[in-house]
Design a protein around this motif. Structure first.
Motif, short mmCIF file in Angstrom:
data_model
loop_
_atom_site.label_atom_id
_atom_site.label_comp_id
_atom_site.label_asym_id
_atom_site.label_seq_id
_atom_site.Cartn_x
_atom_site.Cartn_y
_atom_site.Cartn_z
N CYS A 261 0.88 -1.18 0.00
CA CYS A 261 0.00 0.00 0.00
C CYS A 261 0.91 1.21 0.00
CB CYS A 261 -0.77 0.15 1.30
SG CYS A 261 -2.07 -0.99 1.57
N ARG B 224 4.53 5.86 8.08
CA ARG B 224 3.85 7.12 7.76
C ARG B 224 4.93 8.19 7.67
NH1 ARG B 224 -0.73 7.54 11.46
NH2 ARG B 224 -1.54 5.84 10.22
N ALA C 162 4.26 0.90 12.88
CA ALA C 162 3.74 -0.38 13.39
C ALA C 162 4.33 -1.53 12.58
CB ALA C 162 2.22 -0.42 13.30
N LEU D 1 3.44 -5.58 11.32
CA LEU D 1 2.30 -6.48 11.12
C LEU D 1 2.79 -7.91 10.95
CD1 LEU D 1 0.26 -4.31 8.56
CD2 LEU D 1 -0.08 -4.43 11.04
N TYR E 269 -4.31 -7.73 9.46
CA TYR E 269 -4.80 -7.32 8.14
C TYR E 269 -4.57 -5.83 7.98
CZ TYR E 269 -8.73 -5.79 10.94
OH TYR E 269 -9.50 -5.18 11.89
N PHE E 270 -4.63 -5.35 6.77
CA PHE E 270 -4.43 -3.91 6.53
C PHE E 270 -5.09 -3.54 5.20
CE2 PHE E 270 -1.14 -4.42 3.31
CZ PHE E 270 -0.62 -5.67 3.62
N ARG F 287 -4.85 6.18 1.00
CA ARG F 287 -4.17 5.30 1.96
C ARG F 287 -3.54 6.14 3.07
NH1 ARG F 287 -6.04 0.25 1.27
NH2 ARG F 287 -5.25 -0.82 -0.57
N ALA G 25 -1.25 5.18 5.16
CA ALA G 25 0.14 4.79 5.44
C ALA G 25 0.65 3.93 4.29
CB ALA G 25 0.19 4.01 6.75
N ARG H 183 -7.79 0.13 18.23
CA ARG H 183 -6.72 0.99 17.71
C ARG H 183 -6.98 2.46 18.11
NH1 ARG H 183 -4.87 1.86 12.42
NH2 ARG H 183 -5.75 0.00 11.48
P1 CMP Z 1 -5.27 2.12 4.58
O1 CMP Z 1 -5.26 3.54 5.02
O2 CMP Z 1 -6.27 1.69 3.59
O3 CMP Z 1 -3.81 1.75 4.00
C1 CMP Z 1 -2.72 1.71 4.90
C2 CMP Z 1 -3.07 0.75 6.01
O4 CMP Z 1 -2.12 0.66 7.04
C3 CMP Z 1 -4.32 1.25 6.73
O5 CMP Z 1 -5.41 1.17 5.85
C4 CMP Z 1 -4.34 0.36 7.93
O6 CMP Z 1 -4.85 -0.91 7.61
C5 CMP Z 1 -2.84 0.22 8.20
N1 CMP Z 1 -2.44 1.13 9.31
C6 CMP Z 1 -2.42 2.47 9.32
N2 CMP Z 1 -2.00 2.92 10.52
C7 CMP Z 1 -1.77 1.84 11.28
C8 CMP Z 1 -1.32 1.64 12.63
N3 CMP Z 1 -1.02 2.67 13.44
N4 CMP Z 1 -1.22 0.36 13.08
C9 CMP Z 1 -1.50 -0.68 12.28
N5 CMP Z 1 -1.92 -0.56 11.00
C10 CMP Z 1 -2.05 0.68 10.51
#
Ligand code: CMP
Length: 143
Positions: free
Chosen positions: A42, A63, A69, A71, A76-77, A88, A90, A129
């Motif tokens: 992503c 970010r 973070a 994973l 999942y993300f 998105r 991040a 979260r």
């Molecule tokens: P999305 O914004 O669609 O794409 C980036 C993804 O990173 C976001 O969805 C979340 O699923 C994941 N994400 C963003 N911030 C965090 C965080 N602080 N901890 C875990 N996952 C995150």
């Protein structure tokens, strides 16, 4: 090339409250894909088109270029941009070779309608979260 999902979905937290019928629907919706280490799954600020579930391997969430973070399998993300249709939030990069289950935006949206337990699990995880983020902010401003 996507492969059929061979995993026992009922043992996975995200799908654990789904009925057998709902699990069959979820199974049909998911594609199994492999991504080598270093793959950008992503990218922050771009349009989100897929949801990802990690079967194997690890990934970093970044970010502004900073890791926020990690994973692991079972995480999942990619759900946020599919839910609010915003860019998105991040970047997610594969730290190792990975096996992932993915779904397109269209399939994800349809699945949320068809399989209510899935939406409830996503909301529960999002609440957790949000609580963690609120605690961090509170700790920061009270110093
Ligand atoms: P999305 O914004 O669609 O794409 C980036 C993804 O990173 C976001 O969805 C979340 O699923 C994941 N994400 C963003 N911030 C965090 C965080 N602080 N901890 C875990 N996952 C995150």
């Amino acid at each position: 090339m996507p492969r059929a999902v061979s995993l026992d979905l009922s043992s996975i937290w995200l799908f654990s409250t789904c009925s057998a019928k709902e699990l069959r629907t979820v199974r049909r919706a998911l594609d199994e894909v492999r991504a080598p280490a270093g793959t950008v799954l992503c990218e922050e600020g771009t349009v989100g088109r897929e949801f990802f579930f990690i079967v194997d391997g690890r990934a970093s969430v970044k970010r502004g270029g900073r890791k926020i973070a990690g994973l692991e399998p079972g995480a999942y993300f990619g759900e946020l941009a599919l839910l609010d249709r915003k860019p998105r939030s991040a970047t997610v990069v594969a730290d190792t070779d990975m096996v992932l289950l993915t779904m397109s935006q269209r399939v994800f949206t349809a699945l949320l309608e068809e399989v209510p337990p899935l939406g409830r699990k996503l909301l529960a995880a999002m609440s957790e979260r949000l609580r963690a983020a609120d605690s961090k902010v509170t700790a920061l401003i009270s110093h």
